[in-house]
Design a protein around this motif. Sequence first.
Motif, mmCIF file in Angstrom:
data_model
loop_
_atom_site.group_PDB
_atom_site.id
_atom_site.type_symbol
_atom_site.label_atom_id
_atom_site.label_comp_id
_atom_site.label_asym_id
_atom_site.label_seq_id
_atom_site.Cartn_x
_atom_site.Cartn_y
_atom_site.Cartn_z
ATOM 1 N N THR A 33 34.609 -22.468 40.151
ATOM 2 C CA THR A 33 33.292 -22.505 40.789
ATOM 3 C C THR A 33 32.199 -22.094 39.809
ATOM 4 O OG1 THR A 33 33.849 -20.301 41.561
ATOM 5 C CG2 THR A 33 34.035 -22.061 43.163
ATOM 6 N N ASP A 34 32.571 -21.368 38.751
ATOM 7 C CA ASP A 34 31.517 -20.794 37.879
ATOM 8 C C ASP A 34 30.664 -21.873 37.212
ATOM 9 O OD1 ASP A 34 33.605 -21.415 36.099
ATOM 10 O OD2 ASP A 34 33.543 -19.484 35.040
ATOM 11 N N TYR A 35 31.323 -22.889 36.631
ATOM 12 C CA TYR A 35 30.534 -23.929 35.962
ATOM 13 C C TYR A 35 29.869 -24.883 36.967
ATOM 14 C CZ TYR A 35 35.117 -26.231 36.356
ATOM 15 O OH TYR A 35 36.320 -26.709 36.821
ATOM 16 N N ASN A 36 30.120 -24.651 38.238
ATOM 17 C CA ASN A 36 29.429 -25.411 39.284
ATOM 18 C C ASN A 36 28.320 -24.602 39.946
ATOM 19 O OD1 ASN A 36 30.777 -28.038 39.432
ATOM 20 N ND2 ASN A 36 32.609 -26.801 39.792
ATOM 21 N N GLY A 37 27.962 -23.484 39.327
ATOM 22 C CA GLY A 37 26.881 -22.661 39.871
ATOM 23 C C GLY A 37 27.260 -21.925 41.141
ATOM 24 N N GLY A 38 28.557 -21.748 41.379
ATOM 25 C CA GLY A 38 29.000 -21.089 42.612
ATOM 26 C C GLY A 38 29.292 -19.606 42.415
ATOM 27 N N ILE A 166 30.985 -18.923 33.018
ATOM 28 C CA ILE A 166 30.594 -17.589 32.528
ATOM 29 C C ILE A 166 31.500 -16.475 33.063
ATOM 30 C CG2 ILE A 166 28.929 -17.185 34.422
ATOM 31 C CD1 ILE A 166 28.307 -16.249 30.751
ATOM 32 N N MET A 167 32.399 -16.820 34.004
ATOM 33 C CA MET A 167 33.136 -15.761 34.708
ATOM 34 C C MET A 167 33.872 -14.770 33.795
ATOM 35 S SD MET A 167 36.118 -15.942 37.547
ATOM 36 C CE MET A 167 37.299 -16.965 36.724
ATOM 37 N N ASP A 168 34.653 -15.278 32.853
ATOM 38 C CA ASP A 168 35.556 -14.401 32.101
ATOM 39 C C ASP A 168 34.766 -13.419 31.243
ATOM 40 O OD1 ASP A 168 37.256 -16.200 33.213
ATOM 41 O OD2 ASP A 168 37.848 -17.153 31.339
ATOM 42 N N GLN A 169 33.770 -13.948 30.550
ATOM 43 C CA GLN A 169 32.979 -13.097 29.659
ATOM 44 C C GLN A 169 32.112 -12.135 30.479
ATOM 45 O OE1 GLN A 169 33.209 -16.446 29.458
ATOM 46 N NE2 GLN A 169 34.370 -16.710 27.564
ATOM 47 N N PHE A 170 31.642 -12.608 31.625
ATOM 48 C CA PHE A 170 30.875 -11.727 32.518
ATOM 49 C C PHE A 170 31.758 -10.544 32.945
ATOM 50 C CE2 PHE A 170 30.215 -10.404 36.909
ATOM 51 C CZ PHE A 170 28.922 -9.902 36.833
ATOM 52 N N ALA A 171 32.975 -10.864 33.410
ATOM 53 C CA ALA A 171 33.864 -9.802 33.900
ATOM 54 C C ALA A 171 34.189 -8.828 32.786
ATOM 55 C CB ALA A 171 35.146 -10.406 34.464
ATOM 56 N N SER A 172 34.401 -9.349 31.578
ATOM 57 C CA SER A 172 34.802 -8.397 30.557
ATOM 58 C C SER A 172 33.610 -7.615 30.013
ATOM 59 C CB SER A 172 35.732 -9.024 29.515
ATOM 60 O OG SER A 172 35.077 -9.686 28.543
ATOM 61 N N CYS A 173 32.398 -8.110 30.166
ATOM 62 C CA CYS A 173 31.219 -7.301 29.769
ATOM 63 C C CYS A 173 30.776 -6.337 30.874
ATOM 64 C CB CYS A 173 30.040 -8.209 29.420
ATOM 65 S SG CYS A 173 30.234 -9.047 27.843
ATOM 66 N N PHE A 174 30.900 -6.747 32.140
ATOM 67 C CA PHE A 174 30.334 -5.954 33.249
ATOM 68 C C PHE A 174 31.383 -5.162 34.031
ATOM 69 C CE2 PHE A 174 26.897 -8.727 32.257
ATOM 70 C CZ PHE A 174 25.737 -8.152 32.741
ATOM 71 N N GLY A 175 32.656 -5.315 33.679
ATOM 72 C CA GLY A 175 33.721 -4.683 34.448
ATOM 73 C C GLY A 175 33.529 -3.186 34.636
#
Length: 380
Positions: A33-38, A166-175
């Motif tokens: 869903t991430d690359y679909n703006g979800g 963006i999910m994976d990098q978001f999670a590892s930066c904001f976790g």
Amino acid sequence: MKERIQTKFQTLFGCEGDIYASAGRINLIGEHTDYNGGFVFPGAIDKGIMAAIKVNGTNKVKAYSLDYDEYCEFGLNEEDKPAQAWACYVFGVCRETIKRGGKVEGFDCVFAGDVPLGAGLSSSAALESTFAFALNDIFQNGIDKFELAKIGQSTEHNYCGVKCGIMDQFASCFGKAGCLIRLNCKTLEYKYFPFNPKGYRLVLVDSCVKHELASSAYNKRRESCEKAAAAIRKNHPEVEFLSDAKRIWLDEVREEISQEDFIRAEYVIGEMQRVLDVCDALERDDYETVGEMMYQTHFGMSKLYEVSCEELDFLNKLARKYDVTGSRVMGGGFGGCTINLVKDELYEPFISAAKEQFEAEFGHAPKVYDVVISDGARKL
Ligand code: GLA
């Protein structure tokens, strides 16, 4: 791990480096869903990458991967791209930082990790985030955390050939320890949800298979979604991403797009709603609904989006049989893990059955990891 890294750093470079770390991730629900703006709903885990780094006063990066037992040296210009795949991640992060106006000069580094490779736990995002965070800190670039996540994402796009979201990098930066994070990938609004389901455990069962061509198949899925969104946009110009489309708008273009693209888009639209339903259910401590949504996601990923495989379908079926509350393939797919929400008292019987029956069927045992939701990128 920290000692091993410092010892090697000392041997290679004659001093100690500063230590930075970041994490792999799980995702409770919201896949592709991430690359679909979800929406997505990930969290960082207690498996990650750790690096010792020190500026070396040259214009060269001297990098050593403990896990591959390989050394690599490269410059910081576009034409200096190294040959080793692991070094391309480090190089890509340097280049993407520079492209954003950040300063990067030569440095020495040694790194290692304990994120199982190919398990769908984003070892590559952990690596990117470690370096994006470290370079930002060392060179005092003042780049914000979202941009650090995007540095990792652009590294995948421009230096590693995966058109990821963006999910994976978001999670590892904001976790953050103990919390899952719901992210709206279009607006980048996010919310932390403390996750501590009483009486349940989250456990990953790793099929230890990674099917070939996963990245080109991934990129193809993304193209299907973009084609569907483009067709819908003709009737509804406000649709920027597939996430903006209503289900009936997809029906309107059924004849205009291929059946394959239609089915892919159908999965994505359903998955977007499931993330919201899971968040609502969590606020009521309604784990049965959370689990049911996970099974629905598995069905969609397997039969509509076609990113599952025989081994993962087998594990999913077994979970149903052993009354596991929720189970599904996690991450990009084409191998890797299932994520399972299981009642405490059913954990042992499920895990021993999974080990035994999977091995009998496929000739090798799966690996099992208990999920511990942890902090993301940081300096130690
Ligand atoms: C991979 C990608 C993510 C996301 C997932 C599927 O992990 O890197 O951006 O698209 O697949 O949800």
